[in-house]
Design a protein around this motif. Sequence first.
Motif, short mmCIF file in Angstrom:
data_model
loop_
_atom_site.label_atom_id
_atom_site.label_comp_id
_atom_site.label_asym_id
_atom_site.label_seq_id
_atom_site.Cartn_x
_atom_site.Cartn_y
_atom_site.Cartn_z
N ARG A 147 0.82 -1.21 0.00
CA ARG A 147 0.00 0.00 0.00
C ARG A 147 0.86 1.27 0.00
O ARG A 147 0.56 2.23 -0.70
N ASP A 148 1.94 1.29 0.78
CA ASP A 148 2.69 2.52 1.03
C ASP A 148 4.03 2.62 0.31
O ASP A 148 4.73 3.63 0.46
N ALA A 149 4.40 1.59 -0.43
CA ALA A 149 5.68 1.58 -1.16
C ALA A 149 5.45 0.79 -2.44
O ALA A 149 4.31 0.62 -2.86
N GLU A 150 6.52 0.32 -3.01
CA GLU A 150 6.41 -0.53 -4.20
C GLU A 150 7.16 -1.82 -3.91
O GLU A 150 8.31 -1.78 -3.44
N LEU A 151 6.53 -2.92 -4.16
CA LEU A 151 7.17 -4.22 -3.95
C LEU A 151 7.50 -4.85 -5.30
O LEU A 151 6.66 -4.89 -6.20
N LEU A 152 8.73 -5.32 -5.39
CA LEU A 152 9.13 -6.12 -6.55
C LEU A 152 9.34 -7.54 -6.08
O LEU A 152 9.83 -7.77 -4.96
N VAL A 153 8.99 -8.49 -6.92
CA VAL A 153 9.23 -9.89 -6.60
C VAL A 153 10.11 -10.51 -7.67
O VAL A 153 10.09 -10.10 -8.83
N ALA A 154 10.86 -11.49 -7.24
CA ALA A 154 11.62 -12.35 -8.14
C ALA A 154 10.93 -13.70 -8.08
O ALA A 154 10.69 -14.24 -7.01
N GLN A 155 10.60 -14.22 -9.25
CA GLN A 155 9.96 -15.54 -9.30
C GLN A 155 10.66 -16.39 -10.34
O GLN A 155 11.29 -15.88 -11.26
N ASP A 156 10.54 -17.69 -10.14
CA ASP A 156 11.10 -18.60 -11.15
C ASP A 156 10.04 -18.87 -12.21
O ASP A 156 8.93 -18.34 -12.15
N VAL B 5 11.85 -7.15 -2.74
CA VAL B 5 12.48 -5.93 -2.25
C VAL B 5 11.41 -4.85 -2.21
O VAL B 5 10.49 -4.83 -3.04
N THR B 6 11.53 -3.96 -1.23
CA THR B 6 10.62 -2.83 -1.07
C THR B 6 11.30 -1.58 -1.60
O THR B 6 12.39 -1.23 -1.14
N VAL B 7 10.67 -0.92 -2.55
CA VAL B 7 11.20 0.30 -3.17
C VAL B 7 10.45 1.48 -2.57
O VAL B 7 9.22 1.50 -2.55
N GLU C 118 15.12 4.75 -2.45
CA GLU C 118 15.62 3.90 -1.36
C GLU C 118 15.05 2.50 -1.51
O GLU C 118 13.95 2.33 -2.03
N PHE C 119 15.79 1.51 -1.04
CA PHE C 119 15.19 0.19 -0.96
C PHE C 119 15.43 -0.40 0.41
O PHE C 119 16.37 -0.06 1.10
N ARG C 120 14.51 -1.28 0.78
CA ARG C 120 14.53 -1.91 2.09
C ARG C 120 14.09 -3.36 1.96
O ARG C 120 13.48 -3.75 0.98
N MET C 121 14.38 -4.11 2.98
CA MET C 121 13.87 -5.47 3.15
C MET C 121 14.13 -6.37 1.94
O MET C 121 13.26 -7.12 1.51
N LEU C 122 15.34 -6.29 1.40
CA LEU C 122 15.75 -7.21 0.35
C LEU C 122 15.80 -8.60 0.98
O LEU C 122 16.46 -8.80 2.01
N ALA C 123 15.10 -9.54 0.38
CA ALA C 123 15.04 -10.89 0.95
C ALA C 123 15.01 -11.93 -0.16
O ALA C 123 14.35 -11.73 -1.18
N VAL C 124 15.71 -13.04 0.08
CA VAL C 124 15.77 -14.15 -0.87
C VAL C 124 15.57 -15.44 -0.08
O VAL C 124 16.11 -15.59 1.02
N ARG D 104 19.60 -4.72 -8.97
CA ARG D 104 19.75 -4.11 -10.30
C ARG D 104 18.40 -3.57 -10.81
O ARG D 104 18.34 -2.55 -11.48
N ALA D 105 17.31 -4.26 -10.47
CA ALA D 105 15.98 -3.77 -10.87
C ALA D 105 15.65 -2.46 -10.15
O ALA D 105 15.05 -1.56 -10.75
N VAL D 106 16.06 -2.33 -8.90
CA VAL D 106 15.86 -1.07 -8.17
C VAL D 106 16.68 0.04 -8.83
O VAL D 106 16.18 1.16 -9.03
N ILE D 107 17.91 -0.25 -9.19
CA ILE D 107 18.76 0.75 -9.86
C ILE D 107 18.10 1.18 -11.18
O ILE D 107 18.06 2.37 -11.50
N ASP D 108 17.56 0.23 -11.92
CA ASP D 108 16.86 0.56 -13.17
C ASP D 108 15.65 1.46 -12.91
O ASP D 108 15.41 2.42 -13.65
N LYS D 109 14.89 1.16 -11.86
CA LYS D 109 13.73 2.00 -11.51
C LYS D 109 14.18 3.41 -11.16
O LYS D 109 13.53 4.39 -11.53
#
Length: 166
Positions: A49-58, A67-69, A86-92, A107-112
Amino acid sequence: MADLIIRPATESDLPAIGSVTFEAYRAEGFVDAHDDYATVLTDAASRFRDAELLVAQDGSGTVLGSVTVVHPGTPYAEISRQGELEFRMLAVTAAARGRGVGETLVRAVIDKAREAGATHVVLSSSEKMLAAHRLYERLGFTRLPDRDWSPLPGINLMAYAYGLPL
């Protein structure tokens, strides 16, 4: 990982994102189920709701990481300033570690950030997250000691920045 897909999160991803984030931090000993921060880590709905979430999926659709952007001045912003992303909560997931998932998410955050016209990507990282520090430094992030901070006694966060060419 040839079959790795990075995409914006959807509502259906939120339970997996919360679980992956908490488990990644718990597995490394950075949080346990009784920590207040565990609630923040599992609450992917608020981040959605308050940020942007990116997911990595197979290729099968399994969420391998997230990661939270964060933009400056928004609820999840910690150290970002005007013109920074800024990014936070990078998790794998434990099963996907060492396969380039975290690096691909960063790298996706850097691109954004580049697409948004930001001058820097910034983040805070626990002084104990040595593997993450190695990743950030390998990607070209540098330390910002003047933005280091401590949200609670005994929890020291180190700031990093990646400069984007103008």
